[in-house]
Each structure stands twice: as structure tokens, then as C-alpha cells.
Design a protein around this motif. Sequence first.
Motif, PDB file in Angstrom:
ATOM      1  N   PHE A 231     -10.668  -2.149  -1.362  1.00  0.00           N
ATOM      2  CA  PHE A 231      -9.642  -3.081  -0.901  1.00  0.00           C
ATOM      3  C   PHE A 231      -9.546  -3.074   0.627  1.00  0.00           C
ATOM      4  CE2 PHE A 231      -5.235  -4.496  -0.244  1.00  0.00           C
ATOM      5  CZ  PHE A 231      -5.277  -5.673  -0.974  1.00  0.00           C
ATOM      6  N   HIS A 232      -9.530  -1.889   1.219  1.00  0.00           N
ATOM      7  CA  HIS A 232      -9.388  -1.816   2.671  1.00  0.00           C
ATOM      8  C   HIS A 232     -10.675  -2.157   3.418  1.00  0.00           C
ATOM      9  CE1 HIS A 232      -5.558  -0.076   1.602  1.00  0.00           C
ATOM     10  NE2 HIS A 232      -5.165  -0.327   2.828  1.00  0.00           N
ATOM     11  N   LEU A 233     -11.803  -1.979   2.731  1.00  0.00           N
ATOM     12  CA  LEU A 233     -13.075  -2.340   3.366  1.00  0.00           C
ATOM     13  C   LEU A 233     -13.120  -3.841   3.667  1.00  0.00           C
ATOM     14  CD1 LEU A 233     -15.523  -0.766   4.276  1.00  0.00           C
ATOM     15  CD2 LEU A 233     -16.658  -1.375   2.121  1.00  0.00           C
ATOM     16  N   SER A 234     -12.502  -4.641   2.781  1.00  0.00           N
ATOM     17  CA  SER A 234     -12.533  -6.082   3.022  1.00  0.00           C
ATOM     18  C   SER A 234     -11.754  -6.429   4.299  1.00  0.00           C
ATOM     19  CB  SER A 234     -11.998  -6.847   1.809  1.00  0.00           C
ATOM     20  OG  SER A 234     -10.691  -6.434   1.500  1.00  0.00           O
ATOM     21  N   TYR A 235     -10.768  -5.595   4.671  1.00  0.00           N
ATOM     22  CA  TYR A 235     -10.076  -5.806   5.953  1.00  0.00           C
ATOM     23  C   TYR A 235     -10.889  -5.213   7.106  1.00  0.00           C
ATOM     24  CZ  TYR A 235      -6.074  -7.553   3.425  1.00  0.00           C
ATOM     25  OH  TYR A 235      -5.266  -8.313   2.631  1.00  0.00           O
ATOM     26  N   ALA A 236     -11.455  -4.017   6.866  1.00  0.00           N
ATOM     27  CA  ALA A 236     -12.225  -3.353   7.926  1.00  0.00           C
ATOM     28  C   ALA A 236     -13.416  -4.214   8.347  1.00  0.00           C
ATOM     29  CB  ALA A 236     -12.694  -1.987   7.445  1.00  0.00           C
ATOM     30  N   ASP A 237     -14.029  -4.889   7.369  1.00  0.00           N
ATOM     31  CA  ASP A 237     -15.192  -5.724   7.665  1.00  0.00           C
ATOM     32  C   ASP A 237     -14.853  -6.864   8.625  1.00  0.00           C
ATOM     33  OD1 ASP A 237     -16.945  -4.290   6.199  1.00  0.00           O
ATOM     34  OD2 ASP A 237     -16.888  -5.582   4.420  1.00  0.00           O
ATOM     35  N   GLN A 238     -13.589  -7.263   8.631  1.00  0.00           N
ATOM     36  CA  GLN A 238     -13.200  -8.388   9.501  1.00  0.00           C
ATOM     37  C   GLN A 238     -12.159  -7.961  10.528  1.00  0.00           C
ATOM     38  OE1 GLN A 238     -12.320 -10.874   6.102  1.00  0.00           O
ATOM     39  NE2 GLN A 238     -14.023 -12.213   6.634  1.00  0.00           N
ATOM     40  N   GLN A 239     -12.158  -6.690  10.867  1.00  0.00           N
ATOM     41  CA  GLN A 239     -11.097  -6.163  11.729  1.00  0.00           C
ATOM     42  C   GLN A 239     -11.046  -6.826  13.097  1.00  0.00           C
ATOM     43  OE1 GLN A 239     -11.822  -2.058  13.201  1.00  0.00           O
ATOM     44  NE2 GLN A 239     -13.446  -2.015  11.694  1.00  0.00           N
TER      45      GLN A 239
END
Length: 615
Positions: A231-239
Motif C-alpha cells: 500500500f505504501h509503496l504505491s505512494y513511495a513510487d510517486q513521492q
Amino acid sequence: MSQLKTFRPEPGALPSRDTVPSGYTWDLTAICQDWDEWTGCLKSLEAAIESFTTLKGTLSRGPDGLLAAFRALDAMGATSYRVWYYASLQYDQDQRDNAANAKRQQVQILFARQQQAGSWFNPEVLAIPVETIRGWLEASADLAVYRFAIESLFHEQEHVLDEQGERLMALAGRFNSVPHDSYAALTTADMRAPSITLSGGERVTLSYGQYRALLETNRRQEDRAAAYRAFHLSYADQQNTYAALYNGVLQRGWFHARARGYAATLDAELHGNSIPTTVVETLIAATKDGVEPLRRYHRLRRRVLGVESYRLFDLFVPLVEHDVRYPYDEVGEWIVESVAPLGQAYQAQVRRAFRERWIDVYENVGKRSGAYSAPVYGAHPYMLLNYNETLDAVFTLAHEMGHSMHTLLSHQAQPFVYAGYTIFVAEVPSTLNEALFLDLMLDRARSRDERVVLLQHAIDSIASTFYAQVLFADFELQAHRLVEQDRPVTAEVLNSLYAGLLREYYGDVLDDEELSRVTWARISHLFGSPYYVYQYATCFASAACLMQDLRSQTPAVKADAVDRYLSLLRAGGSDYPMTLLARAGIDLSRPETVRAVSAELGMLVGRLEAELEGR
Ligand SMILES: [Zn+2]
């Protein structure tokens, strides 16, 4: 309730509305008897809007002209509530109802016209010298009712620019929604929910709802970890994109503050409600001083869950397995019983809510999700629930009942102009009602497991409604200060700011989790409504402060607290929120007020330790 025939939908079943016995649905006839009456109201509102424009140019003639205009506005406002809510509640009970939806849109169109037709009013009032108006207020008791409304109009005026300046601000205003619109698109329309495979081989797609449910129910740490990371990777990928959008939010805030002559973004945000910036600063400082009970809770959780490392994805899983269903009919009686400390008159009003069908209880085909209390002026509050017999649903009912009683008492006691209240006080009664209800439930609980579930519910709600919100408020205050000091805002800067805050609040009770640094990117309030979340925390602190006195064993202390609290509810929006709270004995600029929350948390954690570890 006894006069109803008991109805409980089968778990998982979604009844059609006509199969739900009427006793479990709301009765909207208190607003309008039928659509014919509604049409009549709508027509009279249209006529009132027309005739309001004829008052243009009359305000400066004297107190009578101004009074007539205020009264006309009130009358329009009161009718607006009825036409809006009759259509909107009809629509929410079954959103497939196209006819209701069309009527609801008709009202929205009329409201836009009303706003346009009344746009001359504020500038015309403000064009009258304030001293002249103050003279009129002294001379006319009827006009004096509007004193606070007038004074706050002039207060807002302090940072209004000249015509040229306002024109530029309005032109620039078209960009205002870009950061949040982009954020919303990125997190919904353009977001592909990640999928993971659980340890049992099951494949799940992690919508936010799925993700939360997994963290709250899955007892295997590796599954929770996999969900959290995906779940958080999808945010980290577009940080970097999120950081650029957030920088847009911050720069916009700083532009507005400077253009309107404020010293800082926080001052600009708090000016309207006349809240001193020290309230937010004190909230943050006192909360940081009071993190020990939060850490103690998490140390207990780590022991009880028996995990080797304890991380952010272990925060929500229940400490015991205990699945109790709460039938609505029984809970209704408990809700009434739980407010006994507030006196018989208050209790009688709560009973009315059940008897007079103010509540739409169960989910049905087409019904709007979630829960709310609708403040229908001229009728009474209505509550929409999707009651499913879980503990969350029970506390939601207690919560919405708090809002409804606030509305009821305020509408009964205040003239129309002050009948509504600001968000800054709104969550005090809902939170307080939940606290009263918890006390009753803990008294009633017959097993250790039930008490553990209740205590965990109460503690988690303090952790999420208070501590987490203060952490977010702390984050946004520091982020805004970066741009105020002309310092760069990048993903790395925001990540390390967030990681630093996690350490400050949780200390070493949480083991490091690299992806937790990007959490700021998924907090939509930071992007959509800056400087908003602190109000959850100040309301929580105000309620905790009142609860200390309401729980007092000294009758005089308790009686005084009841009086102060009920006066706060009756005061509605008749003054600035800080003034209203001060009258109720709550001073949010003092750290002691905020400390009431950590004291309450400490007490609850102590009880939980005693239940689980016999200490
Ligand atoms: Zn609420």
C-alpha cells in the motif's frame, strides 16, 4: 425500543427499503408533509430571493433598514434548511431515486441564485462606518441580536484588500484547487490498487477499505506487513509528484497569507474564528510532553501480541478475539441510559430521537453509506446510520447522537443567525457522548474479553483522533514554516520531517519501517484542507477536560460541569469558539487542558494492563 416490533436484517443481507419496518426508518414529515408542501416552500423561497434584491441600497438609511434585511436573510435561511434537507434526505435513503435527485439539484441551483442575489449585502453593510452601526446597536434591542454577526463581518474585513487587490485574488483563485484536484485524481482515478498474495495463497486487491480491514483483522504479521508495504509503496513510487503537489498547497497558503497581510500561514488560517496561534502551538507542545501513556500502550501491545518486532502495521489488530453483536433495540436503551449524568431533560430529548423516528437505522438497497447527523432547522436533527450491530456502529450512534443534541439545544436556544456552530466546537459533544457511552458499557461488560475490546476501542480512538491528528498538525505546521523561511520542499525533506515526528511521538516502541516515512503523502486532509486536523484534537481535549469534572465524585463539581456543558451546547454559534469554550471552563491555550487527554489515556491503559496482565 419496546414500542417497535424487533427487526434485525440477516448478517450480510441488504434489504430493500420497503421491507424495513417503518419504526427503523426516519419520519421526514416533520420537515414537510409531502412533496406538495415542499414545492410550496421552494416557491416561497424563490419569491423571498426576488424580494430581497429590492432591499439593495436601503441599509445605510438606519437601523430599521438593516434589521429588515437581516430578518429577511434569516427567513430565507430557515426555509433553505427545509427545502434542502427534505430533498437531500429523501435522496440519501435511496440514491437510485432520480426524482428526489432532480429536486435536490433544483435546490442547489436555487441556492446558487440566492448567493448571487444576496452578494451585495456584506459589502453594503461594510460600507457603513462601524461606529455608526455600533450606535444603532445601542439604540435598537432588536438589531442588537445581530451584534456578533456584524462584528465578525467587520473582523473578517480586516484582511480584505481594495477592489483591485480583490480582483487579482479572485483571478488567481482559479488555480486554488489545482493541487488538491491533482491529488484527488492521483489517489483515486489514476491510482491502481496494488494486489498481494497472503500467506494462505489468497490474492487480495488493496483498496483503502480492504487495506484497513486487513490490518484490523489479519492475525498473521507477515500478511499485515505485505499489505502495509504494498500500500505504501504505491505512494513511495510517486513521492516526488506528491511532494510537488504538497509544495503547491504550501506555496498557495503562503501567497494568500502574504497577499492579505498576515505574518504567517497559521495566522491567516485562524483569523476568521479569532483563534490565537498559541492554541495550535500549545496543543502540539503539550501533546509531545504527554506521549508516555501512548508508548506504554504500545509496549503492552507488543507484549500481548508476542511479536519480535513491533511496527506500524501491528497497531490495529485486536488484542483478543471477541465478536459480540449489539442488537439495535438494546443499544437504544443503553444510549438513553448513558446520558443520565447530563440530567433528565437531556435524557428525555435523546429518548425523543428514538420514539419520534429521527433515525434511519439500517443499510438498504441504494442508501448512502456512512453516518451523519443532519441539522434541520425548523424540524429537528435527523440521523442517517448504516447500523450493522458491530461495536463501531454502536459508538457511531453515540457519536451522531452527540451532534444531534448539540443541534437540538442550539436550535431551541438561539435565534436563527446563531443556530449553527463551527467545526471548532462541533466534535466536543460527539466525543463526550462516546466517552459517556464507554463508561456505561464498561460498567455493563460481563467478561474480561468484552472489557478488553471496549478499552482497546477507546484507546485506539484517542490514538487516532488525538495523537495521530496532532502529529499531522505538527507536520503541516513545520512544512508551512519551511516555505515561510524560503527553504526547499522536496520528497526527501518531507520524508525526514515525518520520520522525525514518528520518533518524537512513538520513541523506540515502534521498530523502524522505511516506508512509513511517506505516510504524509496519503493523508488527504493535508492536501485538501490545510490546518484542519488540529481541530479534532482540540475538540478531543475539550471533551476530556469536561469529562474529568463530569466523572467527579463531588456532586457540586459534577453539577457545575453539567451546567457549563449544556450552556455550551445551547450557545450554538453565538460567539467565537474560544469565547464559548472559555465560558464552559475550557481554556485551550493552557497545556493543562491538553493534558486531560494523556491523563485519560493513562487511566485507560492502566485498566487494560490490569485486565490483560493482572497488574
Ligand atoms: Zn462527528
